[in-house]
Write an enzyme that holds these catalytic residues in place. Structure first.
Site, PDB file in Angstrom:
ATOM      1  N   TYR A  56     -14.931   4.128   8.732  1.00  0.00           N
ATOM      2  CA  TYR A  56     -13.524   4.205   8.837  1.00  0.00           C
ATOM      3  C   TYR A  56     -13.120   4.684  10.246  1.00  0.00           C
ATOM      4  CZ  TYR A  56      -8.654   5.749   7.746  1.00  0.00           C
ATOM      5  OH  TYR A  56      -7.431   5.902   7.897  1.00  0.00           O
ATOM      6  N   GLY A  78       0.784  -1.036   0.145  1.00  0.00           N
ATOM      7  CA  GLY A  78      -0.006  -0.012   0.018  1.00  0.00           C
ATOM      8  C   GLY A  78       0.858   1.324   0.002  1.00  0.00           C
TER       9      GLY A  78
END
Ligand code: SER
Length: 314
Positions: free
Chosen positions: A141, A10
């Site tokens: 989130y 990532g």
């Protein structure tokens, strides 16, 4: 020190892994990721293991096989994707963290977990947001980030697991793009400036958010794990920030290098409402006092470096 990094391909992993490898030795840093396209530098410059971080059995096996003592747990969904797929976000963000904490407990590993400015909510004080304050985020989130902060504190208190972490602001970098975050505009804008001298921004021009340049984000991850535990009053979720700006200000700094740069706005209501629920600027005193946090880059130096790197790469 043998280290395992989850989510290594990532945005953060692809720059943290090389930094860890140059500090601790390439063979001592095991990169892992769920993605199969593992032919990037992090997968070839040292050990790599394919791993779905929710799979605690497979993770435990990797940890024992390599003699891992520290886990950097970076695998997670970012805010905009999480809002599109909240069930999947809960599954990945919480179950992977639970697997990491259990593996760490059983194998006496220390753990770094990134939290975020997304762990705050609309009732949080917006300016110079303190370290310890009301959080109550409204995005999925944020829910997973607050729950993660509490889980890390719980494992530290209950089992003595050495859990540590920071609350990252938006991370700006030029190697790997972020995937589906609310702060992604601040990265895209530099690519667009170099490509076409124009950018259509999905947040309004006066939306203030905290940001950090990747070299400082990497430094924070390394320094908090190397800090003297006797000096840590907090352990997890240290506020860290390097700058706070809005798209209009970022565009003005870009114009110092590309005078005809133009910014337009097509607001994405989902990401705008997430951004509006987050602080304008964090106060990071605890990180400064407890482990010497001090960022090197501000908006001016970051803009110069980003534009320089991206334009030489064209
Ligand atoms: N950059 C992240 C996001 O926008 C915030 O932690 O989701």
């Amino acid at each position: 020190m043998k280290i395992l990094v989850t989510g290594a391909l990532g945005q953060l992993g692809s720059e943290l892994v090389p930094a860890l490898r140059s500090l601790y030795g390439a063979s001592n840093v095991v990169a892992s990721d769920v993605r199969a396209d593992a032919n990037q530098e992090v997968a070839t410059s040292g050990p790599f293991e394919p791993l779905d971080a929710r799979d605690g059995v497979a993770m435990g096996d990797i940890v024992r096989r390599h003699g891992i003592r520290r886990i950097y747990h970076l695998a997670a969904l970012l805010s905009a994707v999480a809002e599109r797929e909240p069930q999947r976000a809960w599954d990945i963000n919480m179950n992977a963290l639970f697997a990491v904490l259990e593996v760490a407990r059983e194998n006496s590993c220390s753990v770094f977990t990134p939290s975020s400015i997304g762990a705050f909510g609309p009732n949080t004080p917006k300016d110079y947001t303190p370290q310890d304050t009301i959080q109550r985020p409204t995005s999925m989130y944020g829910v997973t980030k607050v729950a993660g902060e509490l889980m890390c504190d719980y494992y530290s208190r209950k089992y003595g697991t050495d859990t540590r972490g920071v609350r990252y602001p938006g991370i700006i970098s030029n190697k790997t793009l972020p995937g589906g975050g609310t702060t992604d505009y601040a990265v895209e804008i530099y690519y667009a400036a170099v490509e076409s001298a124009r950018y259509d921004c999905f947040l309004s021009g006066n939306t203030y958010l905290d940001m950090i340049y990747m070299p400082d984000a990497v430094k924070a991850a390394i320094d908090v794990m190397e800090a003297d535990p006797a000096k840590l009053r907090h352990r997890n979720a240290f506020n860290v920030t390097a700058m706070s700006f809005c798209p209009e200000e970022q565009a003005a700094y870009i114009r110092k290098h590309i005078p005809d740069f133009e910014i337009t706005y097509t607001i994405d209501p989902v990401r705008q409402s997430i951004a509006d629920s987050w602080p304008n600027s964090l106060e990071d005193y605890a990180a400064r006092v407890e482990w010497g946090w001090s960022p090197e880059h501000d908006l001016e130096t970051m803009t110069a470096d980003m534009l320089n790197v991206l334009s030489t790469r064209r």
